[in-house]
Design a protein around this motif. Structure first.
Motif, PDB file in Angstrom:
ATOM      1  N   VAL A   1     -10.835   2.997   6.023  1.00  0.00           N
ATOM      2  CA  VAL A   1      -9.963   1.881   5.665  1.00  0.00           C
ATOM      3  C   VAL A   1      -9.018   1.526   6.792  1.00  0.00           C
ATOM      4  CG1 VAL A   1     -10.048   2.242   3.161  1.00  0.00           C
ATOM      5  CG2 VAL A   1      -8.325   3.443   4.516  1.00  0.00           C
ATOM      6  N   HIS A   2      -8.561   0.273   6.762  1.00  0.00           N
ATOM      7  CA  HIS A   2      -7.546  -0.244   7.671  1.00  0.00           C
ATOM      8  C   HIS A   2      -6.614  -1.105   6.823  1.00  0.00           C
ATOM      9  CE1 HIS A   2      -8.955  -4.468   7.899  1.00  0.00           C
ATOM     10  NE2 HIS A   2     -10.129  -3.931   7.658  1.00  0.00           N
ATOM     11  N   PRO A   3      -5.461  -1.516   7.364  1.00  0.00           N
ATOM     12  CA  PRO A   3      -4.562  -2.352   6.555  1.00  0.00           C
ATOM     13  C   PRO A   3      -5.109  -3.770   6.416  1.00  0.00           C
ATOM     14  CG  PRO A   3      -3.681  -2.115   8.766  1.00  0.00           C
ATOM     15  CD  PRO A   3      -4.879  -1.214   8.679  1.00  0.00           C
ATOM     16  N   SER A   4      -4.913  -4.338   5.240  1.00  0.00           N
ATOM     17  CA  SER A   4      -5.208  -5.757   5.055  1.00  0.00           C
ATOM     18  C   SER A   4      -3.971  -6.533   5.495  1.00  0.00           C
ATOM     19  CB  SER A   4      -5.533  -6.039   3.584  1.00  0.00           C
ATOM     20  OG  SER A   4      -4.400  -5.777   2.783  1.00  0.00           O
ATOM     21  N   ALA A   5      -3.996  -7.833   5.350  1.00  0.00           N
ATOM     22  CA  ALA A   5      -2.870  -8.671   5.776  1.00  0.00           C
ATOM     23  C   ALA A   5      -1.647  -8.501   4.891  1.00  0.00           C
ATOM     24  CB  ALA A   5      -3.293 -10.139   5.811  1.00  0.00           C
TER      25      ALA A   5
ATOM     26  N   ASP B   1       8.095  -1.419   9.118  1.00  0.00           N
ATOM     27  CA  ASP B   1       7.813  -2.669   8.420  1.00  0.00           C
ATOM     28  C   ASP B   1       6.446  -2.552   7.767  1.00  0.00           C
ATOM     29  OD1 ASP B   1      10.178  -3.775   9.368  1.00  0.00           O
ATOM     30  OD2 ASP B   1       9.214  -5.069  10.838  1.00  0.00           O
ATOM     31  N   LEU B   2       6.166  -3.448   6.860  1.00  0.00           N
ATOM     32  CA  LEU B   2       4.868  -3.499   6.216  1.00  0.00           C
ATOM     33  C   LEU B   2       3.795  -3.806   7.258  1.00  0.00           C
ATOM     34  CD1 LEU B   2       3.382  -3.471   3.449  1.00  0.00           C
ATOM     35  CD2 LEU B   2       3.635  -5.957   3.445  1.00  0.00           C
ATOM     36  N   ALA B   3       2.675  -3.117   7.180  1.00  0.00           N
ATOM     37  CA  ALA B   3       1.523  -3.445   8.023  1.00  0.00           C
ATOM     38  C   ALA B   3       0.960  -4.748   7.481  1.00  0.00           C
ATOM     39  CB  ALA B   3       0.480  -2.330   7.957  1.00  0.00           C
ATOM     40  N   ASP B   4       1.200  -5.845   8.191  1.00  0.00           N
ATOM     41  CA  ASP B   4       0.840  -7.159   7.651  1.00  0.00           C
ATOM     42  C   ASP B   4      -0.174  -7.904   8.517  1.00  0.00           C
ATOM     43  OD1 ASP B   4       2.512  -7.738   9.749  1.00  0.00           O
ATOM     44  OD2 ASP B   4       4.014  -8.764   8.537  1.00  0.00           O
ATOM     45  N   ALA B   5      -0.928  -7.142   9.294  1.00  0.00           N
ATOM     46  CA  ALA B   5      -2.029  -7.717  10.072  1.00  0.00           C
ATOM     47  C   ALA B   5      -3.161  -6.701  10.083  1.00  0.00           C
ATOM     48  CB  ALA B   5      -1.586  -8.020  11.498  1.00  0.00           C
ATOM     49  N   GLU B   6      -4.366  -7.174   9.996  1.00  0.00           N
ATOM     50  CA  GLU B   6      -5.525  -6.279   9.978  1.00  0.00           C
ATOM     51  C   GLU B   6      -5.657  -5.468  11.256  1.00  0.00           C
ATOM     52  OE1 GLU B   6      -8.853  -8.793   9.065  1.00  0.00           O
ATOM     53  OE2 GLU B   6      -8.422  -8.726   6.921  1.00  0.00           O
ATOM     54  N   THR B   7      -5.040  -5.924  12.333  1.00  0.00           N
ATOM     55  CA  THR B   7      -5.121  -5.236  13.621  1.00  0.00           C
ATOM     56  C   THR B   7      -3.963  -4.264  13.859  1.00  0.00           C
ATOM     57  OG1 THR B   7      -4.029  -7.123  14.649  1.00  0.00           O
ATOM     58  CG2 THR B   7      -6.436  -7.095  14.710  1.00  0.00           C
ATOM     59  N   ASP B   8      -3.049  -4.131  12.902  1.00  0.00           N
ATOM     60  CA  ASP B   8      -1.919  -3.208  13.051  1.00  0.00           C
ATOM     61  C   ASP B   8      -2.391  -1.761  13.143  1.00  0.00           C
ATOM     62  OD1 ASP B   8       0.049  -5.136  13.025  1.00  0.00           O
ATOM     63  OD2 ASP B   8       0.630  -4.807  10.933  1.00  0.00           O
ATOM     64  N   ILE B   9      -1.683  -0.989  13.945  1.00  0.00           N
ATOM     65  CA  ILE B   9      -1.902   0.453  13.989  1.00  0.00           C
ATOM     66  C   ILE B   9      -0.932   1.068  12.983  1.00  0.00           C
ATOM     67  CG2 ILE B   9      -1.798   2.532  15.398  1.00  0.00           C
ATOM     68  CD1 ILE B   9      -2.445   0.742  17.821  1.00  0.00           C
ATOM     69  N   VAL B  10      -1.471   1.758  12.015  1.00  0.00           N
ATOM     70  CA  VAL B  10      -0.700   2.281  10.891  1.00  0.00           C
ATOM     71  C   VAL B  10       0.065   3.543  11.271  1.00  0.00           C
ATOM     72  CG1 VAL B  10      -0.982   3.374   8.621  1.00  0.00           C
ATOM     73  CG2 VAL B  10      -2.232   1.280   9.167  1.00  0.00           C
ATOM     74  N   LEU B  11       1.346   3.599  10.875  1.00  0.00           N
ATOM     75  CA  LEU B  11       2.136   4.822  10.999  1.00  0.00           C
ATOM     76  C   LEU B  11       1.818   5.754   9.842  1.00  0.00           C
ATOM     77  CD1 LEU B  11       4.457   6.505  12.261  1.00  0.00           C
ATOM     78  CD2 LEU B  11       6.025   5.201  10.805  1.00  0.00           C
ATOM     79  N   GLY B  12       1.766   5.192   8.635  1.00  0.00           N
ATOM     80  CA  GLY B  12       1.504   5.992   7.442  1.00  0.00           C
ATOM     81  C   GLY B  12       1.613   5.137   6.194  1.00  0.00           C
ATOM     82  N   VAL B  13       1.824   5.818   5.061  1.00  0.00           N
ATOM     83  CA  VAL B  13       1.892   5.151   3.762  1.00  0.00           C
ATOM     84  C   VAL B  13       3.288   5.327   3.178  1.00  0.00           C
ATOM     85  CG1 VAL B  13       0.967   5.103   1.408  1.00  0.00           C
ATOM     86  CG2 VAL B  13      -0.561   5.501   3.338  1.00  0.00           C
ATOM     87  N   LEU B  14       3.881   4.220   2.761  1.00  0.00           N
ATOM     88  CA  LEU B  14       5.215   4.233   2.166  1.00  0.00           C
ATOM     89  C   LEU B  14       5.190   4.959   0.825  1.00  0.00           C
ATOM     90  CD1 LEU B  14       8.139   3.125   2.506  1.00  0.00           C
ATOM     91  CD2 LEU B  14       7.390   1.152   1.147  1.00  0.00           C
TER      92      LEU B  14
END
Length: 126
Positions: free
Chosen positions: A80-84, A35-48
């Motif tokens: 960098v980290h994911p934004s919302a 799913d889309l990383a939609d929280a700043e605290t998400d741990i990212v798997l990667g980039v779509l």
């Protein structure tokens, strides 16, 4: 201009419509789908890397250098980290204690443009 050097790109099932989220951060969900990383605290798997709808194959770069859409102005050297909304936002090491970095910017970009990011979970903010 943003560029890519893929090392590992894997396919997963898209858990939601990601057709407008190419070059944004995604997460691995408990059902094994992305799913889309939609929280700043998400741990990212990667980039779509593609534009799948729900149930289709989502190609995700998990290691390498990827284009990533900037949520704000990014400069070379920024962590960098994911934004919302799945884009890349500046990670302030030492202060963002509930966030995880997703990589380091190699080539910056303005908000809404594509930056070049070396992917890697470099650590937590504290």
């Amino acid at each position: 201009m943003a560029y890519e050097t893929p090392l590992y790109v894997l396919s997963f099932v898209a858990g939601e419509d990601l057709s407008s989220n190419q070059f944004q951060f995604v997460t691995m969900e408990s059902d094994g789908q992305v799913d889309l990383a939609d929280a700043e605290t998400d741990i990212v798997l990667g980039v779509l890397q593609n534009k799948p709808t729900a149930g289709q194959a989502a190609r995700v770069m998990i290691q390498g250098v990827s284009k990533v859409e900037a949520d704000e102005t990014l400069a070379a050297g920024n962590l960098v980290h994911p934004s919302a909304d799945g884009q890349a936002a500046v990670f302030a090491a030492g202060t963002d204690t509930t966030k995880y970095s997703a990589g380091i910017v190699l080539e910056g970009a303005a908000a809404g443009e594509l930056a070049t990011v070396l992917l890697g979970n470099i650590g937590r903010g504290a």
